[in-house]
Motif scaffolding. Structure first.
Motif, PDB file in Angstrom:
ATOM      1  N   LEU A   1      -3.808  -4.347   7.615  1.00  0.00           N
ATOM      2  CA  LEU A   1      -3.027  -3.283   6.994  1.00  0.00           C
ATOM      3  C   LEU A   1      -2.037  -3.838   5.978  1.00  0.00           C
ATOM      4  O   LEU A   1      -1.966  -3.363   4.841  1.00  0.00           O
ATOM      5  N   ILE A   2      -1.264  -4.852   6.391  1.00  0.00           N
ATOM      6  CA  ILE A   2      -0.233  -5.330   5.462  1.00  0.00           C
ATOM      7  C   ILE A   2      -0.857  -6.078   4.280  1.00  0.00           C
ATOM      8  O   ILE A   2      -0.277  -6.086   3.184  1.00  0.00           O
TER       9      ILE A   2
ATOM     10  N   ARG B   1      -3.703  -5.101   2.847  1.00  0.00           N
ATOM     11  CA  ARG B   1      -4.101  -3.996   1.966  1.00  0.00           C
ATOM     12  C   ARG B   1      -2.900  -3.442   1.231  1.00  0.00           C
ATOM     13  O   ARG B   1      -2.980  -3.101   0.040  1.00  0.00           O
ATOM     14  N   GLU B   2      -1.778  -3.333   1.937  1.00  0.00           N
ATOM     15  CA  GLU B   2      -0.561  -2.827   1.301  1.00  0.00           C
ATOM     16  C   GLU B   2      -0.080  -3.768   0.194  1.00  0.00           C
ATOM     17  O   GLU B   2       0.409  -3.327  -0.839  1.00  0.00           O
ATOM     18  N   ARG B   3      -0.199  -5.047   0.431  1.00  0.00           N
ATOM     19  CA  ARG B   3       0.209  -6.018  -0.595  1.00  0.00           C
ATOM     20  C   ARG B   3      -0.682  -5.913  -1.830  1.00  0.00           C
ATOM     21  O   ARG B   3      -0.198  -5.961  -2.969  1.00  0.00           O
TER      22      ARG B   3
ATOM     23  N   GLY C   1      -1.017  -1.304  -2.268  1.00  0.00           N
ATOM     24  CA  GLY C   1       0.008  -0.332  -1.919  1.00  0.00           C
ATOM     25  C   GLY C   1       0.901   0.020  -3.101  1.00  0.00           C
ATOM     26  O   GLY C   1       0.719  -0.466  -4.224  1.00  0.00           O
TER      27      GLY C   1
ATOM     28  N   ASP D   1       3.794  -0.141  -5.559  1.00  0.00           N
ATOM     29  CA  ASP D   1       4.834  -1.021  -6.086  1.00  0.00           C
ATOM     30  C   ASP D   1       5.138  -0.617  -7.521  1.00  0.00           C
ATOM     31  O   ASP D   1       4.474   0.236  -8.106  1.00  0.00           O
TER      32      ASP D   1
ATOM     33  N   SER E   1       9.637   3.561   1.437  1.00  0.00           N
ATOM     34  CA  SER E   1       8.423   4.229   0.948  1.00  0.00           C
ATOM     35  C   SER E   1       8.411   4.419  -0.561  1.00  0.00           C
ATOM     36  O   SER E   1       7.357   4.676  -1.143  1.00  0.00           O
TER      37      SER E   1
ATOM     38  N   GLY F   1       8.614   2.249  -2.797  1.00  0.00           N
ATOM     39  CA  GLY F   1       7.825   1.216  -3.448  1.00  0.00           C
ATOM     40  C   GLY F   1       8.549   0.484  -4.564  1.00  0.00           C
ATOM     41  O   GLY F   1       7.903  -0.165  -5.391  1.00  0.00           O
TER      42      GLY F   1
ATOM     43  N   ARG G   1       6.384  -2.119   9.358  1.00  0.00           N
ATOM     44  CA  ARG G   1       5.288  -1.315   8.804  1.00  0.00           C
ATOM     45  C   ARG G   1       5.157  -1.538   7.302  1.00  0.00           C
ATOM     46  O   ARG G   1       4.228  -1.031   6.679  1.00  0.00           O
ATOM     47  N   PHE G   2       6.088  -2.290   6.737  1.00  0.00           N
ATOM     48  CA  PHE G   2       6.012  -2.767   5.355  1.00  0.00           C
ATOM     49  C   PHE G   2       5.996  -4.295   5.394  1.00  0.00           C
ATOM     50  O   PHE G   2       6.672  -4.975   4.633  1.00  0.00           O
TER      51      PHE G   2
ATOM     52  N   HIS H   1       4.177  -6.607   4.487  1.00  0.00           N
ATOM     53  CA  HIS H   1       3.806  -7.461   3.351  1.00  0.00           C
ATOM     54  C   HIS H   1       5.032  -7.870   2.550  1.00  0.00           C
ATOM     55  O   HIS H   1       4.948  -8.782   1.710  1.00  0.00           O
TER      56      HIS H   1
END
Length: 609
Positions: free
Chosen positions: A29-30, A32-34, A37, A39, A143, A145, A169-170, A172
């Motif tokens: 998950l992290i 994928r967020e990096r 996600g 930014d 959230s 970003g 949950r963030f 990354h």
């Protein structure tokens, strides 16, 4: 290099194996967020313009996107002494960020309630779920970003776990916590406790009690006893999430300011796109969680972390339980005596060698993971040194080879006791935590008839009426997460202590919490499953013989098996109303057991991740 103790290795591997599927999903998950996600580089112009519209002199730098932008999540309020010093931190941090070519914005604020203010009052029913509210508020702030790193300003009971759960949950994003430090020592905690007992016995009045309390809690900074707030700070050091050894430096000092400045500079270095990228989700791994648990046991820390640490771990895809704590407790020695487990407070602890010495001696005996990833440039070894200001320059010096006061701190070769002081007890009443570190070993086993209550105020009334002047196991039920939000039952500490001092064999059994300052009375707390919904505490009747034993690891109602099975479940009191408690009904209804963290938020999250 010292070999890791086999018991520490075994518990760590137990957690690793149990966590494999959830940890793998979390790391995916992290990542994928990096990669994909939200930014600043992926934002539309309108979105981005909203994000920097009021940024003043930082506006052009944030707009350009070439420098790191730090998101500050703050728990500032000026009612809570521990968080009052944070008032000017954001404006100072913005200046320090500019020194290294970065920027900073306050991403959001989170609530910070004080259990000391709400103890025994309706607001305490909101306490545990304030942690989840803080986690949700942290997520809302991040959230947007807009940030490549996170600085969390928080200290006390539910606040640090909530900030960390939300930030994970963030994961990354690199992140660290910035403490503000304990208030200077005031009235000795032992004297404060003496006055409390006199008041409970009717031997002094409210004015004398208030004067004692005011002399103890007297200024800005964290309360000086070793409760949940200061245990939080210890755990963040043991997990490598502070600038090394910044936990117990008093507010308003030059050293405190220098450490905060160093935290901002270091965050810029480890930020997303920085020269030494260290994402939070990789810093908080299984070894870091084990280190936090070991620190908790070695210092006689707060029982509240038997709930918070599994919740923090769970947010990072890591699964731990009370069996892990119990196995570590059998191996990790008790190395600190800080009030309520001793006479001195955290300032005395710090002066005696503090966490730097504790970390050093644990590493020397193979009782900590020394190879964890931390936010510090030199790794976990940096946490064995003490910060100093020399000619206004911040430096770290090696901690002494021996503690400066062995009444406060001991080497692992000569501990206060060989056991870490937090044990799992279980039996036909469920599973519970027993903190032994402040309890006389002669009282580690109590067998006595039960007196059953559904509220701590009922216990106080019975005490004042003289109804508890005997050997007794006080059972306080329907205090779990789903029933009332799992309040601390701190008001019971004094009257039960008085009964014990009068020579009676006394213990407490409850599905509620006791304070992080749990003291000398034997207690089985956080009993799971809780009474609401059919937990076995709901079967206990006045007069049942109860056996609580830390030595045996047992929590039993000594009732004939067939009779016990046939017993009816007692009716629960109505759900709490008033003081906003009804707003938290959805959290109570969905909460899972204390051993998993007592959280509706995490229980729901597990269904989709």
């Amino acid at each position: 290099m010292t070999t890791l103790h086999p018991a520490v290795h075994a518990v760590t591997q137990r957690i690793v194996e149990r966590s494999k599927p959830t940890r793998e999903r979390y790391l995916d998950l992290i990542e994928r967020e990096r990669e994909r996600g939200v930014d600043r580089s992926r934002m539309g112009c309108g979105n981005l313009a909203h994000g920097f519209a009021a940024s003043g002199e930082d506006k052009a730098v944030i707009r350009d996107g070439g420098a790191m932008n730090i998101g500050i999540v703050t728990a500032y309020n000026d009612m809570l002494s521990a968080h009052q010093p944070y008032y000017r931190y954001p404006e100072q941090m913005k200046l320090w960020a500019r020194e290294v070519g970065a920027t900073a914005q306050v991403a959001g604020g989170v609530p910070a309630m004080c259990d000391g203010v709400t103890q025994g009052l309706p607001g305490m029913d909101l306490s545990l779920f304030s942690r989840d509210t803080i986690a949700l508020s942290t997520a809302v702030g991040l959230s947007h970003g807009m940030f490549e790193g996170v600085a969390m300003l928080g200290i006390c009971d539910k606040i640090v776990p909530g900030l960390l759960i939300g930030a994970l949950r963030f994961g990354h994003l690199p992140a660290l916590l910035i403490p503000a430090g304990p208030m200077p020592s005031g009235l000795a905690n032992k004297e404060k406790q003496r006055v409390r007992q006199l008041y409970a016995e009717g031997k002094c009045g409210r004015e004398e009690l208030l004067e004692a309390e005011s002399a103890s809690y007297h200024g800005a900074g964290t309360c000086t006893f070793y409760g949940t707030a200061n245990s939080n700070q210890m755990m963040m050091e043991m997990m490598g999430l502070h600038v090394p050894q910044s936990a117990f430096v008093n507010p308003g000092t030059k050293l405190r300011q220098a450490l905060t400045r160093a935290a901002v500079h270091r965050l810029a270095e480890i930020g997303l796109g920085g020269s030494d990228y260290r994402p939070l989700g990789h810093v908080v791994d299984e070894k870091a969680i084990v280190n936090a648990a070991i620190g908790l046991l070695a210092t006689g820390g707060s029982t509240n972390h038997a709930i918070h640490l599994p919740a923090i771990a769970r947010a990072a895809g890591i699964v731990m339980d009370w069996e892990d704590l119990d196995r570590l407790s059998s191996t990790v020695p008790l190395l600190a005596r800080v009030y309520p487990n001793g006479s001195g407070d955290v300032n005395h602890f710090q002066a005696a060698g503090g966490l730097a010495y504790i970390t050093k001696t644990l590493l020397e005996h193979g009782l900590l993971h020394g190879d964890i990833l931390t936010i510090a440039k030199g790794g976990f070894a940096d946490y064995t040194a003490d910060p100093r200001l020399i000619d206004d320059q911040l430096v770290w010096e090696p901690t002494p080879d021996q503690p400066l006061d062995e009444a406060m701190v001991r080497p692992a070769s000569n501990p206060f006791q060989p056991d870490g002081g937090m044990r799992l007890v279980k039996g036909n009443l469920g599973r519970a935590v027993f903190k032994t570190s402040a309890v006389d070993p002669a009282r580690w086993t109590i067998e006595a008839p039960a007196r059953v209550f559904a509220d701590q105020n009922e216990v106080l009334a019975a005490f004042k009426a003289g109804e508890l002047e005997r050997d007794v196991v006080v059972v306080v039920r329907f205090q779990g997460p789903r029933a009332t939000g799992m309040p601390e039952l701190h008001k019971l500490t004094t009257p039960l202590g008085v009964l014990q001092d009068r020579g009676f064999r006394v213990a407490l059994v409850t599905d509620g919490r006791m304070s992080g300052a749990s003291g000398k009375v034997p207690a089985a707390i956080h009993v799971s499953p809780e009474a609401l919904g059919g937990g076995p505490l709901a079967k206990v009747q006045d007069g049942d013989m109860i056996r609580l034993s830390a030595e045996e690891g047992s929590l039993e109602a000594l009732v004939d098996f067939d009779e016990w099975e046939a017993r009816q479940i007692a009716d629960a009191p109505p759900p709490p109303l008033g003081t906003g408690r009804e707003l938290f009904a959805f959290m109570r209804i969905g909460a899972d057991e204390a051993e998993k963290g007592g959280s509706a938020m995490l229980a729901a999250m597990d269904t989709i991740v």
